[in-house]
Design an enzyme around this catalytic site. Structure first.
Site, PDB file in Angstrom:
ATOM      1  N   GLY A 242       3.896  -4.802   2.932  1.00 41.09           N
ATOM      2  CA  GLY A 242       3.796  -5.214   1.477  1.00 41.09           C
ATOM      3  C   GLY A 242       4.534  -4.836   0.226  1.00 41.09           C
ATOM      4  O   GLY A 242       5.136  -4.058   0.327  1.00 41.09           O
TER       5      GLY A 242
ATOM      6  N   ARG B  15       5.918  -9.402   8.216  1.00 39.25           N
ATOM      7  CA  ARG B  15       5.927  -8.532   9.438  1.00 39.25           C
ATOM      8  C   ARG B  15       6.416  -9.119  10.848  1.00 39.25           C
ATOM      9  O   ARG B  15       6.732 -10.364  10.614  1.00 39.25           O
ATOM     10  CB  ARG B  15       4.191  -8.335   9.443  1.00 39.25           C
ATOM     11  CG  ARG B  15       3.642  -7.817   8.165  1.00 39.25           C
ATOM     12  CD  ARG B  15       2.365  -7.359   8.352  1.00 39.25           C
ATOM     13  NE  ARG B  15       1.622  -7.106   6.951  1.00 39.25           N
ATOM     14  CZ  ARG B  15       1.707  -5.964   6.354  1.00 39.25           C
ATOM     15  NH1 ARG B  15       2.403  -5.061   6.872  1.00 39.25           N
ATOM     16  NH2 ARG B  15       1.174  -5.762   5.287  1.00 39.25           N
TER      17      ARG B  15
ATOM     18  N   ASP C 203       4.384   3.331   5.767  1.00 42.20           N
ATOM     19  CA  ASP C 203       4.308   4.001   6.921  1.00 42.20           C
ATOM     20  C   ASP C 203       4.734   3.181   8.178  1.00 42.20           C
ATOM     21  O   ASP C 203       5.612   3.489   9.163  1.00 42.20           O
ATOM     22  CB  ASP C 203       3.237   4.861   7.169  1.00 42.20           C
ATOM     23  CG  ASP C 203       2.098   4.044   6.935  1.00 42.20           C
ATOM     24  OD1 ASP C 203       2.227   2.597   6.784  1.00 42.20           O
ATOM     25  OD2 ASP C 203       0.890   4.595   7.155  1.00 42.20           O
TER      26      ASP C 203
ATOM     27  N   THR D 103       4.846   1.391  -1.749  1.00 36.53           N
ATOM     28  CA  THR D 103       3.820   0.689  -1.388  1.00 36.53           C
ATOM     29  C   THR D 103       2.906   1.230  -2.776  1.00 36.53           C
ATOM     30  O   THR D 103       3.039   2.393  -3.229  1.00 36.53           O
ATOM     31  CB  THR D 103       3.254   1.647  -0.301  1.00 36.53           C
ATOM     32  OG1 THR D 103       1.766   1.290  -0.186  1.00 36.53           O
ATOM     33  CG2 THR D 103       3.536   3.037  -0.254  1.00 36.53           C
TER      34      THR D 103
ATOM     35  N   ASP E 280       0.144   1.770  -2.636  1.00 36.18           N
ATOM     36  CA  ASP E 280      -1.187   2.791  -2.467  1.00 36.18           C
ATOM     37  C   ASP E 280      -0.975   4.106  -2.559  1.00 36.18           C
ATOM     38  O   ASP E 280      -1.953   4.998  -2.704  1.00 36.18           O
ATOM     39  CB  ASP E 280      -1.673   2.621  -0.877  1.00 36.18           C
ATOM     40  CG  ASP E 280      -2.084   1.110  -0.483  1.00 36.18           C
ATOM     41  OD1 ASP E 280      -3.016   0.607  -1.575  1.00 36.18           O
ATOM     42  OD2 ASP E 280      -1.989   0.663   0.479  1.00 36.18           O
TER      43      ASP E 280
ATOM     44  N   ASP F 271       0.227   6.402  -0.672  1.00 39.49           N
ATOM     45  CA  ASP F 271      -0.434   7.056   0.506  1.00 39.49           C
ATOM     46  C   ASP F 271       0.658   7.472   1.420  1.00 39.49           C
ATOM     47  O   ASP F 271       0.357   8.030   2.707  1.00 39.49           O
ATOM     48  CB  ASP F 271      -1.566   6.189   1.173  1.00 39.49           C
ATOM     49  CG  ASP F 271      -0.693   4.996   1.846  1.00 39.49           C
ATOM     50  OD1 ASP F 271       0.630   4.617   1.394  1.00 39.49           O
ATOM     51  OD2 ASP F 271      -1.366   4.095   2.390  1.00 39.49           O
TER      52      ASP F 271
ATOM     53  N   ARG G 181      -7.402   0.314   1.261  1.00 36.87           N
ATOM     54  CA  ARG G 181      -8.156   0.359   2.327  1.00 36.87           C
ATOM     55  C   ARG G 181      -8.537   1.722   2.976  1.00 36.87           C
ATOM     56  O   ARG G 181      -9.664   1.843   3.397  1.00 36.87           O
ATOM     57  CB  ARG G 181      -7.274  -0.652   3.304  1.00 36.87           C
ATOM     58  CG  ARG G 181      -8.327  -0.860   4.587  1.00 36.87           C
ATOM     59  CD  ARG G 181      -7.600  -2.016   5.412  1.00 36.87           C
ATOM     60  NE  ARG G 181      -7.718  -3.262   4.652  1.00 36.87           N
ATOM     61  CZ  ARG G 181      -6.746  -4.127   4.405  1.00 36.87           C
ATOM     62  NH1 ARG G 181      -5.404  -3.396   4.679  1.00 36.87           N
ATOM     63  NH2 ARG G 181      -6.617  -5.206   3.740  1.00 36.87           N
TER      64      ARG G 181
END
Length: 319
Positions: A11, A72, A103, A125, A127, A129, A171
């Site tokens: 992303g 992707r 990741d 990213t 996120d 995360d 998510r």
């Protein structure tokens, strides 16, 4: 090392262009050439290469998205696909690779490193995360975008005396929801790391109404479930009307904040220095405002957790 490659994968995140710019200009300062690989690992397999000089990255620091595009690649998940990618890198004379992404992108970097291609990952990213770094590129911008939306929605929520439920990205991680919820003054913040307590959510809504508050803002990370489901559950319990806003990909686009531009610039330059020093399979990050680097495989085995003190603070501020 004379020639390195750079790609963006997964992303997109605001600040990726700033990282690309830093990679190219730090490489130029070390008399190294940079080859950009379009569309991530898919472009690596297809041989979609372009030389990047300092002029090619002029006036991109403020732009969202990624000039190298991203995609992707199922083919890269196969041994045959990775072999093609590695052959293409070597044919182009690339001696080291900078991978900007999350990741999934880092798993690809580890595979290439094991086959002899030095790699360094830059966490990009929204996120936030990724373990091993306090912040990832794009997180601050996404949070600011969400907070701006919350502030705008609050005006309408107050005018109509309604409950508004705002769904943000995340998510598997509640980092955006927690940060935006606290900064935006939300009454409740629902994230996947903690079970949803609807009794507590309803109690906060009713407590606010008893003291004359005209609205309630609830921030929901998408990993908890649909904001529409949350709205229906609250409606069942309170008989009050609510409205849902799903921010979606609005959080990914737009110009990066000054924080993300600075972070991306620091991480991009540091990644090139690591490659030049002979390092491989490392990820650059930021910890206590200091540049750090850690082993990529170790990072991928760890899980970044929510700061429990921050979550408790959110509960206190919602009183």
């Amino acid at each position: 090392m004379r020639t390195i490659g750079v790609l963006t994968s997964g992303g997109d995140a605001p600040g990726m262009n700033a990282a690309i710019r830093a990679v190219v200009r730090q490489a130029a300062a070390l008399n190294m050439e940079v080859i950009g690989i379009a569309r991530g690992y898919a472009g690596l397999i297809q041989g979609d290469f372009r030389r990047l000089n300092t002029g090619a990255v002029a006036d991109i620091i403020h732009r969202g998205g990624t000039i190298l595009l991203t995609a992707r690649s199922e083919e890269f998940r196969t041994e045959a696909g990775r072999a093609i990618a590695l052959d293409n890198l070597r044919r182009e004379g690339i001696e080291g690779l900078v991978v900007i992404g999350g990741d999934g992108s880092f798993h690809g970097a580890v595979h290439l490193a094991k086959k002899g291609m030095p790699t360094v990952g830059i966490p990009g990213t929204i996120d936030n995360d990724i373990a091993g770094t306090d912040y990832t590129i794009g997180f601050d911008t996404a949070v600011n975008t969400a907070v701006e939306a919350i502030n705008r929605i609050r005006d309408t929520a107050t005018s109509h005396e309604r409950i508004f439920i705002i769904e943000v990205m995340g998510r598997h991680s509640g980092q955006i929801a927690l940060a935006a919820g606290i900064a935006g003054g939300a009454e409740s913040i629902l994230i996947p790391e903690y079970p949803v307590d609807y009794d507590q959510v309803v109690e906060r809504i009713e407590r606010g109404r008893h003291r004359g508050k005209l609205h309630s803002i609830i921030v929901v990370a998408e990993g908890v479930g649909s904001a529409l489901e949350v709205s229906r559950e609250i409606g069942k319990r309170t008989k009050l009307e609510s409205r849902v806003t799903i921010l979606g990909h609005i959080q990914r686009g737009g110009a990066p904040t000054a924080f993300d531009c600075l972070l991306a610039s620091r991480l991009g330059a540091h990644a090139v220095k690591l490659l030049a020093s002979g390092a491989s399979s490392r990820m650059v990050g930021i910890a206590a405002n200091e540049l750090v680097d850690r082993d990529l495989e170790t990072i991928l085995q760890e899980k970044k957790t929510i700061d429990p003190d921050l979550y408790r603070l959110a509960e206190v501020l919602a009183l």
